[in-house]
Scaffold this active site. Structure first.
Site, PDB file in Angstrom:
ATOM      1  N   GLY A 288      52.283  50.033  24.234  1.00 56.32           N
ATOM      2  CA  GLY A 288      51.545  49.224  25.195  1.00 56.32           C
ATOM      3  C   GLY A 288      51.735  49.737  26.601  1.00 56.32           C
ATOM      4  O   GLY A 288      52.637  50.540  26.869  1.00 56.32           O
ATOM      5  N   PRO A 289      50.894  49.308  27.531  1.00 53.29           N
ATOM      6  CA  PRO A 289      51.024  49.750  28.927  1.00 53.29           C
ATOM      7  C   PRO A 289      52.306  49.218  29.557  1.00 53.29           C
ATOM      8  O   PRO A 289      52.943  48.290  29.030  1.00 53.29           O
ATOM      9  CB  PRO A 289      49.772  49.161  29.600  1.00 53.29           C
ATOM     10  CG  PRO A 289      49.350  48.029  28.716  1.00 53.29           C
ATOM     11  CD  PRO A 289      49.753  48.399  27.327  1.00 53.29           C
ATOM     12  N   PRO A 290      52.710  49.781  30.682  1.00 47.10           N
ATOM     13  CA  PRO A 290      53.942  49.314  31.340  1.00 47.10           C
ATOM     14  C   PRO A 290      53.838  47.858  31.770  1.00 47.10           C
ATOM     15  O   PRO A 290      52.791  47.394  32.223  1.00 47.10           O
ATOM     16  CB  PRO A 290      54.065  50.245  32.561  1.00 47.10           C
ATOM     17  CG  PRO A 290      53.237  51.441  32.220  1.00 47.10           C
ATOM     18  CD  PRO A 290      52.121  50.946  31.364  1.00 47.10           C
ATOM     19  N   THR A 292      54.191  45.079  29.914  1.00 46.18           N
ATOM     20  CA  THR A 292      53.656  44.086  28.973  1.00 46.18           C
ATOM     21  C   THR A 292      54.748  43.362  28.198  1.00 46.18           C
ATOM     22  O   THR A 292      54.437  42.392  27.500  1.00 46.18           O
ATOM     23  CB  THR A 292      52.694  44.759  27.992  1.00 46.18           C
ATOM     24  OG1 THR A 292      53.333  45.880  27.380  1.00 46.18           O
ATOM     25  CG2 THR A 292      51.442  45.233  28.713  1.00 46.18           C
ATOM     26  N   GLY A 293      55.993  43.807  28.278  1.00 47.17           N
ATOM     27  CA  GLY A 293      57.080  43.076  27.635  1.00 47.17           C
ATOM     28  C   GLY A 293      57.653  43.736  26.400  1.00 47.17           C
ATOM     29  O   GLY A 293      58.209  43.040  25.541  1.00 47.17           O
ATOM     30  N   HIS A 509      33.888  49.843  57.771  1.00 47.22           N
ATOM     31  CA  HIS A 509      34.136  50.519  56.483  1.00 47.22           C
ATOM     32  C   HIS A 509      34.304  49.494  55.358  1.00 47.22           C
ATOM     33  O   HIS A 509      33.645  49.591  54.306  1.00 47.22           O
ATOM     34  CB  HIS A 509      35.391  51.395  56.599  1.00 47.22           C
ATOM     35  CG  HIS A 509      35.741  52.131  55.346  1.00 47.22           C
ATOM     36  ND1 HIS A 509      35.461  53.463  55.162  1.00 47.22           N
ATOM     37  CD2 HIS A 509      36.353  51.728  54.198  1.00 47.22           C
ATOM     38  CE1 HIS A 509      35.874  53.838  53.970  1.00 47.22           C
ATOM     39  NE2 HIS A 509      36.433  52.797  53.369  1.00 47.22           N
ATOM     40  N   GLU A 510      35.171  48.497  55.565  1.00 48.04           N
ATOM     41  CA  GLU A 510      35.402  47.487  54.526  1.00 48.04           C
ATOM     42  C   GLU A 510      34.180  46.586  54.346  1.00 48.04           C
ATOM     43  O   GLU A 510      33.907  46.128  53.227  1.00 48.04           O
ATOM     44  CB  GLU A 510      36.634  46.644  54.886  1.00 48.04           C
ATOM     45  CG  GLU A 510      37.929  47.439  55.017  1.00 48.04           C
ATOM     46  CD  GLU A 510      38.279  48.213  53.763  1.00 48.04           C
ATOM     47  OE1 GLU A 510      37.887  47.776  52.657  1.00 48.04           O
ATOM     48  OE2 GLU A 510      38.926  49.267  53.875  1.00 48.04           O
ATOM     49  N   ASP A 587      38.737  56.735  48.344  1.00 48.68           N
ATOM     50  CA  ASP A 587      37.508  56.319  47.651  1.00 48.68           C
ATOM     51  C   ASP A 587      36.829  57.506  46.974  1.00 48.68           C
ATOM     52  O   ASP A 587      36.405  57.414  45.813  1.00 48.68           O
ATOM     53  CB  ASP A 587      36.540  55.669  48.644  1.00 48.68           C
ATOM     54  CG  ASP A 587      37.121  54.420  49.277  1.00 48.68           C
ATOM     55  OD1 ASP A 587      37.922  53.744  48.592  1.00 48.68           O
ATOM     56  OD2 ASP A 587      36.784  54.124  50.430  1.00 48.68           O
TER      57      ASP A 587
END
EC number: 3.4.24.-
Length: 723
Positions: A288-290, A292-293, A509-510, A587
């Site tokens: 599993g991804p980092p 997640t337990g 920009h934002e 970006d």
């Protein structure tokens, strides 16, 4: 003549005086001590009397006897050590225990010759010199090697002696010799051979101890923990009673819990499964991804299974010495065999279980993984041992490690869904003091894509901020601020930067990102936009999905590209091509990566076709060789550029048609610094925001800080008037 005799008396007994200062006496018979001292004192006294111009010696035989008797009590003399006197090319060695003399001579480019006089040797008559004859030669002209300090003292003695009258010179000489005999003179020869031998032995012993500690053969216990070596840590056995984590503490992964609960049940009651012919699974791989337990689930297994539990990390198998990694694997399984049934947990197993490679530079690189494969399912079976491993890079693992018989069960631990996030929020909110108006479901909807670690960090950050502000409880405002901190990074404590021109560029920009996201159909919904620096960026536009996403469509990815291009397009439209800034660098980098994946991985280009080109990218190779034809590579580059250019044009069309909204939104950002999605919609529709600006809030806070001192001043004036 008397002065020369007195000098040589001091030289003969300088080592004796030094040894007399270290009284490491051992149990020796008094008669032996007296006999040894008497034999030496007679020889020395005979020499002095023979070469003294005066019949009376400056030192009596009783004084010499006392000095030599005390010296015989030394541990070094008691162990048949020797007194060495260096004279030019010769060394006189006196052995007190046997009253023997040795004379060693070493000429230029000749080997050492040793002659003996006394009880310890039987040399020929031609090779031996009488001790008295040798001492007479020394007194006649040869100088004894002394230290610089001894020479300076002797020169001072001669100078002082010449200044005294003749009737006082004898008294001065007697006092000088007595002081020399009682305190000793530095620069005496030492037992070099014995000292060098002991030094070499101690160095060898220290080297053996250090090497044994380095390789783990010698182990040191510090408290309750045993340390195997300096560089190689040992697997730690966890006492199940010491683990406070259970399956009740594991939230948001119900499917993964069901998988491992079966293994725990097997360990508690193996007969329940063995009578039906079932066998204990060899290994369980948590993928599993980092965040997640996975490690939390392993802790819960240790607390629930109530069996010996060994835990280690894959990086701990990387050793400095060749073969030590394989030895560490053997030691780990040897310990587990002695405590079976038990569990071995290896965190980040991709460090040791990655794919084997043929490397001529390091031919022993595969020893560790080969030993791990053999221990898990080799010729000798390890019954009663379950290996649980965790990784977030399952594609890097060796295929032999993933086959049935080694890791029979693969448990996927994904990011929690909406129900899982609600469960996790309920769990962590129960550990803090919070207001009653907090709805975990609202928090879960606003944290799509968060892992369990992110939610724990979010709640903890809110509690810390509330404690810093001396709040009684954690409110929803603190949780919202903590969520923004997780999403966008920590905000600059001083607000916007002092450069107003840079703030204006950031605002437009934002605002460009924000407007493109609002007017693009399949874009991710807007969450918040700010011009306050967060992390490495001067501003940030945060997007937050409304629901969990398990896959992406082409329209969604194109919309994401359009939003990324909105900032650069806004700068060009407002400030011109020559005034664009470096703010769009991140970006453009992310947009390029997404466009490359669309063309080379997902097959979303009609000209390139349905083909995966990532197989040609071998990042681990020292020299990258592509099998693509030049025409194909040019076609891929052209398609990537086309996707980016079309996205740029779509974003430009939106901002050109929404110039008024763009202007209003940028001015609102300069005034309020941070706007939520609802506030953005109010601004572009021409409505006003119903909250004070940050400048007004700052001014109000300054007024409040100054108010108490003003009231106190008036109170003092009033009290003074009444008096």
């Amino acid at each position: 003549m008397q002065s020369a005799i007195n000098l040589n008396i001091g030289g003969l007994l300088q080592n004796t005086g030094l040894l007399r200062n270290s009284r490491n006496g051992i149990n020796r018979k008094p008669l032996d001590i007296e006999a040894t001292a008497a034999s030496l004192s007679r020889v020395y006294h005979q020499v002095w009397r023979q070469f003294s111009s005066d019949t009376s010696s400056p030192v009596t035989i009783n004084q010499m006897n006392n000095i030599l008797r005390d010296s015989t009590l030394s541990r070094r003399i008691a162990r048949k050590s020797e007194i060495s006197l260096n004279y030019d090319d010769a060394v006189v060695r006196i052995i007190p225990a046997s009253s023997s003399f040795y004379i060693q001579r070493r000429g230029f480019r000749t080997r050492k010759q040793t002659f003996g006089v006394g009880n310890a040797g039987k040399p020929t008559q031609d090779e031996v010199k009488s001790p008295l004859t040798y001492f007479s030669e020394l007194l006649a002209g040869k100088k004894q090697k002394t230290s610089e300090g001894g020479v300076e003292k002797w020169n001072q003695y001669e100078s002082d002696l010449k200044k005294l009258p003749e009737n006082q010179q004898r008294t001065y000489t007697d006092g000088f010799v007595k002081g020399l005999l009682s305190n000793g003179v530095s620069g005496a020869g030492k037992d070099g051979k014995k000292s060098n031998t002991l030094t070499r032995f101690y160095i060898f012993l220290v080297f053996c101890i250090f090497f044994g500690y380095l390789t783990g053969r010698i182990r040191v216990r510090v408290g309750d923990r045993q340390i195997g070596s300096l560089f190689f840590s040992n697997p730690q056995e966890v006492n199940p009673e010491d683990v406070q984590v259970t399956f009740d503490d594991v939230r948001g992964m119900d499917e993964a819990k069901l998988e491992v609960e079966e293994i725990v049940d097997y360990l508690k009651d193996p007969e329940k499964y063995s009578r039906l012919g079932g066998r204990l699974p060899k290994g369980v791989l948590l993928v599993g991804p980092p965040g997640t337990g996975k490690t939390l689930l392993a802790r819960a297994i240790a607390g629930e299974a109530q069996v010996p539990f060994f835990h280690t990390a894959g990086s701990e198998f990387d050793e400095v010495l060749v073969g030590q990694g394989a030895r560490r694997v053997r030691d780990l399984f040897d310990k587990a065999k002695a405590r079976a049934p038990c569990i071995i947990f290896i965190d980040e197993i991709d460090s040791v279980g990655s794919k084997r490679v043929s490397n001529s530079i390091h031919p022993y690189a595969n020893q560790t993984i080969n030993q791990l494969l053999s221990e898990m399912d080799g010729f000798t079976r390890n019954e009663g041992i379950i290996v649980i491993a965790a990784t977030n890079r399952v594609d890097d693992l060796d295929k032999a490690l993933l086959r049935p018989g080694r890791f029979d069960v693969r448990v996927t631990v994904p990011k929690p869904d909406l129900a899982g996030r609600v469960d996790i929020f309920n769990f962590y909110l129960s550990k803090i003091v919070h207001s009653g108006g907090i709805d975990p479901k609202v928090l879960a909807k606003g944290s799509t894509g968060f892992t369990g670690a992110d939610i724990e960090n979010m709640v903890n950050q809110a509690a810390l901020k509330a404690a810093t502000d001396n709040a009684v409880e954690v409110t929803m405002a603190y949780l919202d601020e903590a969520r923004d901190r997780v999403l966008m990074g920590p905000a600059r404590t001083g607000g916007r930067i002092p450069d107003e021109e840079a703030n204006r560029n950031t605002a437009y920009h934002e605002a460009g990102h924000t407007l493109v996201s609002l007017y693009t159909k399949d874009a991710t919904p807007l969450h918040k936009v700010t011009i306050i620096p967060r992390g490495q960026s001067l501003g940030h536009t945060a997007m937050l999905p409304e629901k969990d996403s398990y896959q992406l469509t082409k329209a969604q990815m194109l919309a994401t590209l359009d939003v990324m291009m909105g900032g650069r397009v806004a700068e060009e439209l407002i400030f011109g091509d020559d005034k664009v800034t470096t703010g769009a660098a991140d970006d453009l980098s992310k947009a390029t990566q997404l466009a490359v994946q669309m063309v080379k991985v997902f097959g979303m280009s009609d000209k390139v076709g349905l083909r995966d080109f990532t197989a040609q990218d071998n990042e681990s190779a020292l020299v990258k060789v592509s099998d693509l034809a030049p025409q194909t590579a040019e076609l891929i580059d052209a398609e990537i550029n086309r996707v980016l250019q079309e996205s740029y044009k779509r974003a430009k069309v939106i901002l050109e048609t929404k110039k008024k909204e763009h202007q209003l939104l940028a001015e609102a950002l300069l005034e309020y610094e941070t706007l939520s999605a609802d506030e953005v919609k109010r601004v572009i529709s021409g409505q006003k925001i119903k909250r004070p600006t940050p400048a007004a809030v700052k001014k109000s806070n300054e007024t409040k800080r100054n108010q108490p001192s003003l009231v106190l001043h008036l109170f003092e004036e009033e009290g003074r008037g009444k008096q």
